[in-house]
Design a protein around this motif. Structure first.
Motif, PDB file in Angstrom:
ATOM      1  N   THR A 251       0.837  -1.202   0.000  1.00 14.67           N
ATOM      2  CA  THR A 251       0.000   0.000   0.000  1.00 14.67           C
ATOM      3  C   THR A 251       0.868   1.247   0.000  1.00 14.67           C
ATOM      4  O   THR A 251       0.582   2.212  -0.733  1.00 14.67           O
ATOM      5  N   ALA A 252       1.921   1.249   0.796  1.00 11.00           N
ATOM      6  CA  ALA A 252       2.819   2.408   0.851  1.00 11.00           C
ATOM      7  C   ALA A 252       3.450   2.673  -0.509  1.00 11.00           C
ATOM      8  O   ALA A 252       3.516   3.819  -0.974  1.00 11.00           O
ATOM      9  N   ILE A 253       3.925   1.611  -1.174  1.00 11.59           N
ATOM     10  CA  ILE A 253       4.555   1.767  -2.485  1.00 11.59           C
ATOM     11  C   ILE A 253       3.545   2.279  -3.511  1.00 11.59           C
ATOM     12  O   ILE A 253       3.851   3.164  -4.328  1.00 11.59           O
ATOM     13  N   ALA A 254       2.324   1.731  -3.480  1.00 11.81           N
ATOM     14  CA  ALA A 254       1.309   2.127  -4.461  1.00 11.81           C
ATOM     15  C   ALA A 254       0.854   3.567  -4.264  1.00 11.81           C
ATOM     16  O   ALA A 254       0.598   4.284  -5.243  1.00 11.81           O
ATOM     17  N   VAL A 255       0.734   4.025  -3.021  1.00 12.71           N
ATOM     18  CA  VAL A 255       0.386   5.432  -2.766  1.00 12.71           C
ATOM     19  C   VAL A 255       1.458   6.344  -3.355  1.00 12.71           C
ATOM     20  O   VAL A 255       1.157   7.367  -3.997  1.00 12.71           O
ATOM     21  N   ALA A 314      10.400   5.210   5.621  1.00  9.60           N
ATOM     22  CA  ALA A 314       9.547   6.096   6.412  1.00  9.60           C
ATOM     23  C   ALA A 314      10.214   7.446   6.640  1.00  9.60           C
ATOM     24  O   ALA A 314       9.568   8.500   6.568  1.00  9.60           O
ATOM     25  N   ILE A 315      11.507   7.437   6.904  1.00 13.42           N
ATOM     26  CA  ILE A 315      12.247   8.683   7.128  1.00 13.42           C
ATOM     27  C   ILE A 315      12.227   9.561   5.877  1.00 13.42           C
ATOM     28  O   ILE A 315      12.157  10.795   5.961  1.00 13.42           O
ATOM     29  N   SER A 316      12.253   8.923   4.691  1.00 14.24           N
ATOM     30  CA  SER A 316      12.285   9.704   3.449  1.00 14.24           C
ATOM     31  C   SER A 316      11.035  10.562   3.293  1.00 14.24           C
ATOM     32  O   SER A 316      11.090  11.651   2.705  1.00 14.24           O
ATOM     33  N   TYR A 317       9.897  10.098   3.820  1.00 15.26           N
ATOM     34  CA  TYR A 317       8.663  10.877   3.686  1.00 15.26           C
ATOM     35  C   TYR A 317       8.670  12.097   4.604  1.00 15.26           C
ATOM     36  O   TYR A 317       8.004  13.106   4.299  1.00 15.26           O
ATOM     37  N   LEU A 424       0.469   8.894   4.571  1.00 14.86           N
ATOM     38  CA  LEU A 424       0.016   7.516   4.439  1.00 14.86           C
ATOM     39  C   LEU A 424       1.176   6.528   4.298  1.00 14.86           C
ATOM     40  O   LEU A 424       1.267   5.557   5.069  1.00 14.86           O
ATOM     41  N   PRO A 425       2.094   6.709   3.334  1.00 16.56           N
ATOM     42  CA  PRO A 425       3.188   5.734   3.216  1.00 16.56           C
ATOM     43  C   PRO A 425       4.088   5.698   4.445  1.00 16.56           C
ATOM     44  O   PRO A 425       4.544   4.630   4.847  1.00 16.56           O
ATOM     45  N   GLY A 426       4.364   6.865   5.039  1.00 17.36           N
ATOM     46  CA  GLY A 426       5.236   6.895   6.208  1.00 17.36           C
ATOM     47  C   GLY A 426       4.695   6.051   7.346  1.00 17.36           C
ATOM     48  O   GLY A 426       5.418   5.248   7.951  1.00 17.36           O
ATOM     49  N   ILE A 427       3.404   6.212   7.647  1.00 21.20           N
ATOM     50  CA  ILE A 427       2.777   5.430   8.717  1.00 21.20           C
ATOM     51  C   ILE A 427       2.757   3.951   8.370  1.00 21.20           C
ATOM     52  O   ILE A 427       3.046   3.079   9.207  1.00 21.20           O
ATOM     53  N   LEU A 428       2.453   3.627   7.118  1.00 18.22           N
ATOM     54  CA  LEU A 428       2.364   2.227   6.699  1.00 18.22           C
ATOM     55  C   LEU A 428       3.708   1.515   6.798  1.00 18.22           C
ATOM     56  O   LEU A 428       3.781   0.345   7.206  1.00 18.22           O
ATOM     57  N   TYR A 429       4.787   2.206   6.422  1.00 17.78           N
ATOM     58  CA  TYR A 429       6.110   1.587   6.519  1.00 17.78           C
ATOM     59  C   TYR A 429       6.493   1.327   7.977  1.00 17.78           C
ATOM     60  O   TYR A 429       7.103   0.300   8.297  1.00 17.78           O
ATOM     61  N   VAL A 430       6.154   2.239   8.870  1.00 10.82           N
ATOM     62  CA  VAL A 430       6.438   2.023  10.296  1.00 10.82           C
ATOM     63  C   VAL A 430       5.667   0.815  10.809  1.00 10.82           C
ATOM     64  O   VAL A 430       6.205  -0.040  11.535  1.00 10.82           O
ATOM     65  N   LEU A 431       4.389   0.707  10.440  1.00  9.14           N
ATOM     66  CA  LEU A 431       3.581  -0.440  10.854  1.00  9.14           C
ATOM     67  C   LEU A 431       4.135  -1.741  10.278  1.00  9.14           C
ATOM     68  O   LEU A 431       4.128  -2.787  10.955  1.00  9.14           O
ATOM     69  N   ALA A 432       4.628  -1.702   9.035  1.00 10.14           N
ATOM     70  CA  ALA A 432       5.223  -2.896   8.422  1.00 10.14           C
ATOM     71  C   ALA A 432       6.463  -3.342   9.184  1.00 10.14           C
ATOM     72  O   ALA A 432       6.685  -4.545   9.393  1.00 10.14           O
ATOM     73  N   ALA A 433       7.290  -2.377   9.601  1.00  9.39           N
ATOM     74  CA  ALA A 433       8.492  -2.711  10.374  1.00  9.39           C
ATOM     75  C   ALA A 433       8.123  -3.346  11.712  1.00  9.39           C
ATOM     76  O   ALA A 433       8.750  -4.322  12.143  1.00  9.39           O
ATOM     77  N   ILE A 434       7.100  -2.805  12.360  1.00  6.04           N
ATOM     78  CA  ILE A 434       6.652  -3.375  13.641  1.00  6.04           C
ATOM     79  C   ILE A 434       6.153  -4.807  13.441  1.00  6.04           C
ATOM     80  O   ILE A 434       6.478  -5.713  14.222  1.00  6.04           O
TER      81      ILE A 434
END
Length: 462
Positions: A251-255, A314-317, A424-434
């Motif tokens: 989802t993060a990549i597609a956004v 996530a940091i990049s966003y 959106l992508p920043g939050i999603l990447y953090v959740l993916a890492a968790i």
């Protein structure tokens, strides 16, 4: 064409030329990946005239339909063999399906494109894509030697994929450099023609030069396809964890893909040629960084490398959002693209390698190779995330943020675009890492599984 002599029985890895032949399948798959979000979605939303909300809705519904068809294709790949092997025939069957749909999707008429036209050809497009992608991925557990060799195969496949996307996304910049002032229709049509050339070529190279053996420990084909077998697969906690991670990262990549051109044009005031140049550098960084992520995975664990890559993305966003507030032009957009590009491919490569480990774990217990179904589920997870990104993302962009491409947008609407692109992508990447941090199929566990398996059939672990 059994090719037992070419397999891993001796403990040797596939030679690099064979790995590269296998990796050529990434070229047509690359054209169905990010370019669909970066160029096709905006083309149909704006130039074709379907509109932002309708295009997003259609993409979402089509991808959700794939959640039904993908597992069926995964079962077919597992179940039906041929004299060519387990997957070669499925690769060859996918070529005319994907080729025909590519022609109509990438080269649409300039007038008279209806939602019906889009739905019919995109359905066929995704059928061909899924068959090719599932077959390619299901090949890996049988031809890879061990835990790290699976990452090696997906590494080279992703490097070729990134280079292919680099070439496709360079098309607008190359056409501009040749002083050919073409519109978005011609840019996308050029990409489609390149895909139509490489699709049969890659199928030929891979099916001729790559072995297609049964998997070590495999006793028979897939069992009868039914809902129970699908639910049983989903109850596999390892698989469920990776599918969750794939949905979040996908989802993060597609956004990012669906909104990149809008952000480049409206936030950073870039031309099409400039935006394509940034994308080329983005993918160049992705190709250069991939071996480093795989080296990190080899020295630690795959899920640890995944977490590091996801947090880097996530940091990049955070940078994108700050830069979008203070400046315009390539100078401000480029650092974010470099950081985001460096992290881009690692999550996708690592989840596919993790699925190969899970396939081996499942085969060690049952003697049944379910790689086709497992990879189709991974594909479905990615598509589900992408459908949410296009459907919900475009709806938020149009109805909540008030942003509409091709129209005069207020500063508030443009700021809303930037928020959607970054938050959106920043939050999603953090959740993916968790989610990835608690993955338990480590290198040591995989070694014990491999030792428990015999090439003649399953040996159940105590």
């Amino acid at each position: 064409m059994h090719d037992a002599r070419m397999t891993d029985a001796s403990g040797r890895r596939l030679s690099l030329p064979r790995v590269l032949a296998f990796s050529t399948l990434s070229i047509p798959l690359a054209g169905v990946g990010l370019p669909v979000g970066v160029y096709l979605a905006p083309l149909y939303a704006n130039e074709v005239g379907l509109g932002l909300e309708l295009t997003g809705l259609l993409f979402m519904l089509l991808r959700l339909w794939d959640l039904v068809t993908d597992p069926v294709m995964g079962f077919l790949v597992d179940r039906y063999r041929s004299p060519l092997g387990r997957v070669r025939h499925w690769i060859l069957i996918s070529v005319p399906i994907l080729g025909l749909a590519t022609f109509f999707i990438y080269l649409p008429p300039r007038d008279g494109v209806t939602p019906g036209y889009f739905i019919i050809w995109m359905l066929l497009f995704y059928v061909g894509f899924t068959l090719l992608q599932t077959s390619r991925s299901a090949w890996v557990p049988a031809i890879a030697r061990d835990y790290d060799d699976r990452s090696r195969l997906f590494l080279w496949a992703e490097i070729v994929s990134v280079l292919a996307m680099l070439g496709l996304l360079a098309v607008p910049a190359i056409l501009a450099a040749m002083q050919l002032h073409v519109d978005r229709f011609a840019q996308v049509a050029t990409m489609g023609c390149l895909l139509l050339i490489f699709l049969p070529l890659s199928a030929f190279l891979s099916t001729v030069f790559v072995p297609d053996p049964p998997m070590k420990g495999e006793a028979n084909g897939a069992a009868k396809f039914d809902l129970k077998s699908m639910l049983a697969a989903l109850r596999n906690k390892l698989l469920g964890r990776v599918l969750l991670v794939e949905v979040l990262a996908g989802t993060a990549i597609a956004v990012t893909a669906a909104n990149y051109l809008f952000v480049a044009e409206h936030v950073f005031k870039m031309t099409d040629a400039g935006a394509s140049m940034i994308l080329m550098l983005f993918f160049l960084c992705a190709a250069m960084a991939m071996p480093l992520w795989l080296k990190l995975a080899a020295k630690t664990e795959k899920h640890i490398a995944f977490c590091a890559a996801a947090l880097t993305a996530a940091i990049s966003y955070i940078y994108y959002y700050i830069a979008g507030q203070v400046g315009t032009g390539m100078f401000w957009l480029l650092p974010g693209a470099i950081l985001n590009g460096a992290a881009f491919s690692a999550p996708l490569v690592l989840t596919r390698s993790m699925i190969a480990d899970i396939v081996e774990e499942q085969t060690s217990r049952t003697g049944e190779n379910r790689s086709g179904i497992y990879y189709s589920m991974l594909t479905s997870a990615y598509k589900f995330g992408a459908s949410l990104a296009l459907g919900v993302g475009y709806f938020i962009l149009g109805q909540v943020a008030g942003f509409h491409p091709g129209k005069e947008n207020s500063p508030e609407a443009i700021h809303g675009l930037l928020l959607v692109f970054c938050l959106l992508p920043g939050i999603l990447y953090v959740l993916a890492a968790i989610a990835a941090s608690s993955y338990t199929l480590t290198r040591e566990v995989q070694k014990s599984l491999a030792n428990s398996m015999d090439p003649r059939g399953p040996e159940l672990m105590d």
